[in-house]
Design a protein around this motif. Structure first.
Motif, PDB file in Angstrom:
ATOM      1  N   ALA A  82       0.833  -1.213   0.000  1.00 51.92           N
ATOM      2  CA  ALA A  82       0.000   0.000   0.000  1.00 51.92           C
ATOM      3  C   ALA A  82       0.860   1.253   0.000  1.00 51.92           C
ATOM      4  CB  ALA A  82      -0.915  -0.012   1.224  1.00 51.92           C
ATOM      5  N   ALA A  83       1.974   1.229   0.757  1.00 49.58           N
ATOM      6  CA  ALA A  83       2.877   2.380   0.759  1.00 49.58           C
ATOM      7  C   ALA A  83       3.500   2.576  -0.617  1.00 49.58           C
ATOM      8  CB  ALA A  83       3.972   2.180   1.811  1.00 49.58           C
ATOM      9  N   THR A  84       3.896   1.504  -1.244  1.00 46.43           N
ATOM     10  CA  THR A  84       4.493   1.586  -2.576  1.00 46.43           C
ATOM     11  C   THR A  84       3.521   2.198  -3.567  1.00 46.43           C
ATOM     12  OG1 THR A  84       5.852  -0.354  -2.107  1.00 46.43           O
ATOM     13  CG2 THR A  84       5.563   0.236  -4.416  1.00 46.43           C
ATOM     14  N   PRO A  89       8.305   5.693   0.440  1.00 46.51           N
ATOM     15  CA  PRO A  89       9.411   4.773   0.698  1.00 46.51           C
ATOM     16  C   PRO A  89       9.291   4.112   2.069  1.00 46.51           C
ATOM     17  CG  PRO A  89      10.143   7.028   0.994  1.00 46.51           C
ATOM     18  CD  PRO A  89       8.738   7.115   0.467  1.00 46.51           C
ATOM     19  N   VAL A  90       9.747   2.869   2.133  1.00 48.50           N
ATOM     20  CA  VAL A  90       9.762   2.104   3.374  1.00 48.50           C
ATOM     21  C   VAL A  90      11.184   1.613   3.593  1.00 48.50           C
ATOM     22  CG1 VAL A  90       8.879   0.070   4.587  1.00 48.50           C
ATOM     23  CG2 VAL A  90       7.357   1.377   3.069  1.00 48.50           C
ATOM     24  N   ALA A  91      11.653   1.725   4.840  1.00 49.76           N
ATOM     25  CA  ALA A  91      12.990   1.247   5.183  1.00 49.76           C
ATOM     26  C   ALA A  91      12.924   0.390   6.438  1.00 49.76           C
ATOM     27  CB  ALA A  91      13.941   2.418   5.407  1.00 49.76           C
ATOM     28  N   ASN A  92      13.895  -0.508   6.569  1.00 54.49           N
ATOM     29  CA  ASN A  92      14.059  -1.246   7.816  1.00 54.49           C
ATOM     30  C   ASN A  92      15.526  -1.246   8.210  1.00 54.49           C
ATOM     31  OD1 ASN A  92      15.110  -3.082   5.975  1.00 54.49           O
ATOM     32  ND2 ASN A  92      14.064  -4.844   6.840  1.00 54.49           N
ATOM     33  N   ASN A 314      11.510  -0.933  -0.820  1.00 55.91           N
ATOM     34  CA  ASN A 314      10.569  -0.878  -1.946  1.00 55.91           C
ATOM     35  C   ASN A 314      11.006   0.157  -2.978  1.00 55.91           C
ATOM     36  OD1 ASN A 314      10.034   1.329  -0.241  1.00 55.91           O
ATOM     37  ND2 ASN A 314       7.841   1.346  -0.737  1.00 55.91           N
ATOM     38  N   PRO A 315      12.107  -0.080  -3.688  1.00 55.98           N
ATOM     39  CA  PRO A 315      12.568   0.899  -4.687  1.00 55.98           C
ATOM     40  C   PRO A 315      11.531   1.204  -5.747  1.00 55.98           C
ATOM     41  CG  PRO A 315      13.685  -1.221  -4.950  1.00 55.98           C
ATOM     42  CD  PRO A 315      12.968  -1.275  -3.649  1.00 55.98           C
ATOM     43  N   GLU A 316      10.582   0.296  -5.925  1.00 63.86           N
ATOM     44  CA  GLU A 316       9.534   0.540  -6.921  1.00 63.86           C
ATOM     45  C   GLU A 316       8.529   1.599  -6.467  1.00 63.86           C
ATOM     46  OE1 GLU A 316       8.409  -3.190  -4.541  1.00 63.86           O
ATOM     47  OE2 GLU A 316      10.206  -2.192  -5.279  1.00 63.86           O
ATOM     48  N   TYR A 317       8.750   2.190  -5.279  1.00 59.93           N
ATOM     49  CA  TYR A 317       7.859   3.290  -4.871  1.00 59.93           C
ATOM     50  C   TYR A 317       7.984   4.464  -5.824  1.00 59.93           C
ATOM     51  CZ  TYR A 317      11.217   6.730  -2.998  1.00 59.93           C
ATOM     52  OH  TYR A 317      12.193   7.684  -2.874  1.00 59.93           O
ATOM     53  N   GLU A 320       9.582   5.398 -11.830  1.00 55.97           N
ATOM     54  CA  GLU A 320      10.569   4.934 -12.804  1.00 55.97           C
ATOM     55  C   GLU A 320      11.151   3.575 -12.447  1.00 55.97           C
ATOM     56  OE1 GLU A 320      12.784   7.962 -10.123  1.00 55.97           O
ATOM     57  OE2 GLU A 320      10.771   7.644 -10.956  1.00 55.97           O
ATOM     58  N   HIS A 321      10.945   3.127 -11.202  1.00 48.60           N
ATOM     59  CA  HIS A 321      11.457   1.830 -10.781  1.00 48.60           C
ATOM     60  C   HIS A 321      10.385   0.742 -10.796  1.00 48.60           C
ATOM     61  CE1 HIS A 321      14.876   3.969  -8.391  1.00 48.60           C
ATOM     62  NE2 HIS A 321      15.098   3.930  -9.681  1.00 48.60           N
ATOM     63  N   ARG A 322       9.166   1.104 -11.109  1.00 48.27           N
ATOM     64  CA  ARG A 322       8.107   0.115 -11.062  1.00 48.27           C
ATOM     65  C   ARG A 322       8.182  -0.805 -12.273  1.00 48.27           C
ATOM     66  NH1 ARG A 322       3.310   4.309  -9.270  1.00 48.27           N
ATOM     67  NH2 ARG A 322       4.199   4.788  -7.228  1.00 48.27           N
ATOM     68  N   LYS A 323       7.817  -2.057 -12.018  1.00 46.09           N
ATOM     69  CA  LYS A 323       7.840  -3.039 -13.114  1.00 46.09           C
ATOM     70  C   LYS A 323       6.722  -2.741 -14.086  1.00 46.09           C
ATOM     71  CE  LYS A 323       9.733  -6.620 -10.101  1.00 46.09           C
ATOM     72  NZ  LYS A 323       9.511  -7.939  -9.491  1.00 46.09           N
ATOM     73  N   ALA A 324       7.046  -2.929 -15.350  1.00 45.46           N
ATOM     74  CA  ALA A 324       6.033  -2.663 -16.383  1.00 45.46           C
ATOM     75  C   ALA A 324       4.926  -3.716 -16.315  1.00 45.46           C
ATOM     76  CB  ALA A 324       6.690  -2.708 -17.759  1.00 45.46           C
TER      77      ALA A 324
END
Length: 324
Positions: A82-84, A89-92, A314-317, A320-324
């Motif tokens: 949901a954050a993405t 961005p989410v980090a741990n 979640n770099p896809e946030y 430009e990093h999201r998968k097509a």
């Protein structure tokens, strides 16, 4: 500064971590972790530092949210997808509590196999000879076999301490086959449960690991073998574990995580023999809390500056990093 961002802390953090944030942000610590409380406080939050489970719909209640940082490692407290989808961005903090949890695992095994506190209590209550007699059936853990389910950062540290510190033979099972650290023998799960004198669960909770330890696998264990769970409660079928403990078909168990947390005071687990219970505290020491608080603060400050956190999950946030 009236324009300082607001950061929601689901729980208090170490003062050294808070000291890094206070010059840059207004900190709001939730008075409790009920879903409705967190939803209400999230309305004004620019960032959330997480030590308790967030409601799955938290992003719907946080229009200003710019980032979420896990004060720890496990991501099941955070609705990452949901954050993405919202571009958040989410980090741990991988590795931040590795030593703490690993030490807990070995301490739990020792507590179950060599119950010194019970011996102390018997000495004080009944005297020297009755207490000394408790030692006669005990065995060393050196030279026995440890099975580690989930040989990642924490599992690998447990394996190394057990092998190098106690001289144990270590078996490992992981979802990524062929990647065991040196000195760990890869084993199929059933083989691991059958051969081990102690089993430690350090795997993540997934569809594949939910209920992984059931009646059948508990039935494979040696009568004296013990099991330690520091992963997530549902990895063990709790009813199956209760049956095994009450029937004394295994030697004992240590649980730090549960299906429901906090553990209800009338839970049947409290009546089980040879069971060590702790309140999801394996990763908590003054040392680890300071490390995690400083790490979480530093990651949140990076996010507030507009930078990606070091441990971005979640770099896809970013579109430009999201998968097509």
């Amino acid at each position: 500064m009236a324009d300082r961002p607001t950061l929601l802390l689901t729980n208090p953090m170490h003062p050294d971590g808070a000291a890094l944030l206070e010059p840059q942000a207004r900190l709001v610590t939730a008075p409790d972790t009920k879903p409705e409380t967190l939803r209400a406080l999230a309305a004004e939050a620019d960032g959330i530092i997480v030590r308790a489970k967030l409601p799955d719909d938290i992003c719907d209640h946080a229009p200003r949210l710019r980032g979420i940082v896990r004060h720890g490692v496990g991501l099941d407290f955070i609705p990452v997808a949901a954050a993405t989808a919202r571009g958040i961005p989410v980090a741990n903090l991988p590795g931040s509590n590795t030593q703490t949890v690993a030490e807990y695992c070995l301490a739990a095994i020792l507590s179950l196999r060599r119950p010194l506190l019970s011996m102390d209590a018997r000495l004080r209550r009944d005297g020297w000879l009755p207490a000394r007699g408790m030692a006669d059936p005990l065995t060393e853990i050196g030279g026995t076999t440890l099975g580690v389910v989930g040989v990642g950062t924490i599992g690998g540290r447990v394996a190394r301490i057990a092998r190098e510190g106690f001289g144990m033979t270590v078996l490992g099972a992981s979802r990524r086959a062929g990647r065991m650290p040196p000195g760990v023998e890869e084993a199929a799960l059933d083989d691991l449960f059958a051969r081990s004198d102690a089993v430690v669960l350090t795997c993540p909770l997934t569809d594949e690991t939910r209920g992984l330890v059931d009646d059948r696998r508990l039935g494979l264990m040696k009568p004296h073998a013990v099991i330690v769970n520091v992963s997530r409660g549902p990895v063990i079928d709790t009813a199956a574990l209760e049956r095994a403990l009450n029937a004394r078909t295994i030697g004992g168990a240590a649980l730090d995580v549960f299906d429901v947390q906090p553990l209800p005071p009338d839970d049947p687990l409290f009546a089980c023999p040879n069971l060590l219970l702790t309140p999801h505290a394996a990763g908590i020491t003054a040392t680890s809390m300071r490390t995690m608080s400083i790490g979480a603060a530093e990651e949140m400050l990076r996010i507030l500056r507009g930078d990606d956190p070091v441990n971005l999950v979640n770099p896809e946030y970013r579109p430009e990093h999201r998968k097509a």
